[in-house]
Scaffold this motif. Structure first.
Motif: not given
Length: 313
Positions: A70-79
């Motif tokens: 979640r930290s790496l993606l700065r959230g739980n999803y990108l779509a």
């Protein structure tokens, strides 16, 4: 999550299942499902390609991994999912991702699907539901049921030959206009740069993964867009994240290295058994590899690919 997370929540010394109770002889017959098998103090599945354990120690690691991702993606999803009415998390693990999506979208029904319910919580979100099923045998849902279908880090669970069919099944249950998002990483083969100990550990683990038909060549990571395109998806996007691995990458790099080291430790026993080596020899090799990640400033690739199901045709 703090670095001492794993030290605080140790599994009992006796072989323990998700409830903390040593599993008894299974009721199912061979070939019918996920049967527990004990190796050392870890609990693995047989009759399934899944390579990692299913026990309290792995529950701890998966929860820890969720916060790192979640930290790496700065959230739980990108779509760009909008306001979904139904959300499906395939291979939900501990359910933490699904719990958080249920809290973020209280109007939605969120379903987590996995081989086992590995973490029992007394207060799951009211709009969350767990379904026990094997995605490789088809998803137990009607076609077009979900506005958002999420799947991540099943590289050590799904045989490479099964990936196209699995993505077709994800597409089947996705509603027209809905989104599928896939998050994957690869084996140590794709760590850059990879030092000699890292390469040696990868080579030693290849036969174990190959016995279960798992991807040992990085095929899946390179093919996610194609899988979605072949399933009829449009508006496909791919994002590559080369995450720092080790203390040199700051707090996130340190936490990611801890996660990967713990996951790798979990397969050292099976690797050693197959290679007819002392387990300590394999553990020592892993320790040298993890030291290399700092000296060589190694990065670990994560790929997020998402696509939309057409509204017509």
């Amino acid at each position: 999550m703090p670095w001492w997370f794993f030290r605080r929540r140790r599994a009992p010394a006796a072989a323990a299942g998700p409830t903390g109770v040593a599993p008894s002889a299974p009721d199912r017959q061979p070939g019918e499902g996920a049967l527990p098998r004990l190796q050392g103090n870890r609990r693995y599945l047989q009759e399934q390609p899944y390579l990692l354990p299913k026990d309290l120690g792995e529950v701890n690691r998966l929860d820890f991994q969720h916060y790192v991702l979640r930290s790496l993606l700065r959230g739980n999803y990108l779509a760009p999912i909008g306001q979904p009415r139904r959300i499906l998390d395939v291979g939900c693990g501990t359910g933490q991702w699904a719990f958080e999506l249920a809290q973020q979208f209280p109007q939605a029904e969120v379903i987590g699907l996995d081989l086992e319910q590995v973490k029992i919580t007394s207060t799951p979100p009211a709009n969350f539901r767990f379904v026990q099923s094997n995605a490789l045998q088809g998803l137990p849902f009607e076609s077009g049921s979900f506005d958002f279908v999420h799947q991540r880090l099943l590289i050590l669970a799904v045989p490479v030959a099964a990936w196209p069919g699995l993505i077709q099944e994800l597409a089947r249950v996705t509603a027209p206009g809905g989104w599928v998002e896939l998050v994957e990483t690869s084996t140590m083969q794709d760590f850059v740069p990879a030092g000699p100990a890292t390469r040696a550990f990868y080579q030693l683990g290849r036969p174990l993964a190959a016995t279960r038909g798992l991807d040992v060549e990085g095929v899946v990571l390179r093919s996610l867009e194609r899988y979605l395109a072949e399933a009829g998806f449009i508006n496909i996007q791919r994002q590559l994240i080369e995450a720092p691995l080790g203390d040199w990458g700051g707090r996130l790099g340190s936490l990611l290295a801890l996660d990967i080291r713990e996951a790798s430790k979990a397969v050292c026993g099976p690797i050693a058994a197959l290679a007819h080596l002392p387990e300590q020899e394999v553990l020592d090799l892993l320790e040298r590899a993890s030291q290399e990640w700092n000296t060589q400033q190694t990065r670990c690739p994560f790929v997020v690919v998402y696509g939309q199901k057409p509204t017509h045709g």
